[in-house]
Design an enzyme around this catalytic site. Structure first.
Site, PDB file in Angstrom:
ATOM      1  N   ASN A 137      73.141  -0.186  30.555  1.00 42.91           N
ATOM      2  CA  ASN A 137      73.993  -0.434  31.719  1.00 42.91           C
ATOM      3  C   ASN A 137      73.734  -1.808  32.316  1.00 42.91           C
ATOM      4  OD1 ASN A 137      75.134   2.095  31.467  1.00 42.91           O
ATOM      5  ND2 ASN A 137      73.821   3.046  33.003  1.00 42.91           N
ATOM      6  N   GLU A 170      78.766  -2.585  35.988  1.00 45.59           N
ATOM      7  CA  GLU A 170      78.759  -1.951  34.662  1.00 45.59           C
ATOM      8  C   GLU A 170      80.190  -1.674  34.206  1.00 45.59           C
ATOM      9  OE1 GLU A 170      76.540   1.634  34.951  1.00 45.59           O
ATOM     10  OE2 GLU A 170      74.838   0.657  35.928  1.00 45.59           O
ATOM     11  N   GLU A 199      75.643  -4.487  30.415  1.00 44.00           N
ATOM     12  CA  GLU A 199      77.044  -4.526  30.852  1.00 44.00           C
ATOM     13  C   GLU A 199      77.176  -5.230  32.194  1.00 44.00           C
ATOM     14  OE1 GLU A 199      78.806  -0.495  28.726  1.00 44.00           O
ATOM     15  OE2 GLU A 199      78.063  -0.376  30.788  1.00 44.00           O
ATOM     16  N   ASP A 238      81.661  -3.506  30.906  1.00 43.54           N
ATOM     17  CA  ASP A 238      82.084  -2.707  29.753  1.00 43.54           C
ATOM     18  C   ASP A 238      83.453  -3.158  29.257  1.00 43.54           C
ATOM     19  OD1 ASP A 238      82.099  -0.321  27.945  1.00 43.54           O
ATOM     20  OD2 ASP A 238      83.727   0.286  29.265  1.00 43.54           O
TER      21      ASP A 238
END
Length: 244
Positions: A120, A47, A123, A51
């Site tokens: 999440n 994650e 990502e 991101d």
């Protein structure tokens, strides 16, 4: 579901093939599933990487496509595109929730539909593609899958739903009551300003102002979320609502 069929279904859903299948397996494994299981990898580190990759890809795309927009405008558009609710929208389009590995307890409490878990995973999937196939392919994947959201962001059609986020967080530990109360309003009918407070378990947690009731409630929810974080009441186990 057999592992081979699992990978085939996920790849078909995402319209992408993985050289290292274990990457997508990890990307779709929630931390609750790994609890008590030795050697099981879960997606939290991915994650983090995903991101950053998403931010970079969207930043580059906006920078190259919208040459007349200022840094401030580009930053605002990017924040709308990469926000949790936008990621959730992408996840729902893929119906990715059904593929996530999670504990029975997490599933029973609505984990497969939870905004934060689905966001999440998006990502983490981006990170898996980046590790497996590199930046160029990842960027194309992001642009293809976020094109509707990018268009809505440019047209200012994305609303950050802080009320839903607040509800999900405070109700992790049960059916905790949330109430939005209009305190007052002022100004002429065509430019009326509304003042709202939000109470969680009878505690005032935030306040907000807006030119519609809905906007003032969203701002109150956003204020409550900020306070919960800053006062360290918000964590993965839920929220302490016993303070008076």
């Amino acid at each position: 579901m057999e592992k081979v069929n699992f990978f085939e279904e996920v790849e078909k859903t995402l319209n992408i093939s993985f050289n290292d299948k274990e990457l997508i397996d990890t990307a779709l494994t929630h931390s609750s599933y790994a609890n008590g299981k030795k050697g099981v990898k879960f997606n939290e580190r991915m994650e983090f990487l995903g991101d950053s990759v998403l931010q970079l890809c969207i930043s580059e795309y906006l920078f190259l496509i919208y040459k007349s927009k200022s840094e401030g405008e580009l930053t605002k558009k990017r924040s709308l595109i990469v926000c949790e609710n936008s990621l959730y929208e992408v996840a729902k389009k893929w119906n990715i929730g059904k593929y996530i590995k999670m504990s029975k307890g997490e599933e029973i409490t609505g984990g497969r539909e939870r905004t934060s878990i689905l966001a999440n995973c998006v990502e983490a999937i981006i990170a898996a593609i980046y590790i497996d196939s590199g930046y160029k392919k990842t960027k194309q994947f992001i642009i293809d899958n976020f094109k509707d959201i990018i268009e809505k962001a440019i047209k200012n059609q994305i609303v950050l739903d802080y009320k839903t986020n607040l509800q999900e967080i405070v109700q992790q530990d049960g059916d905790i009551h949330i109430e939005y109360m209009l305190i007052k309003y002022e100004g002429p009918p065509h430019r009326r300003k509304f003042y709202t407070k939000v109470c969680v378990a009878n505690n005032v947690m935030g306040s907000g102002v807006g030119y519609t009731k809905k906007e003032s409630e969203q701002n109150a929810a956003q204020d409550a979320l900020k306070k919960l974080k800053s006062e360290d009441k918000w964590n993965k186990e839920g929220i302490d609502t016993n303070e008076k």
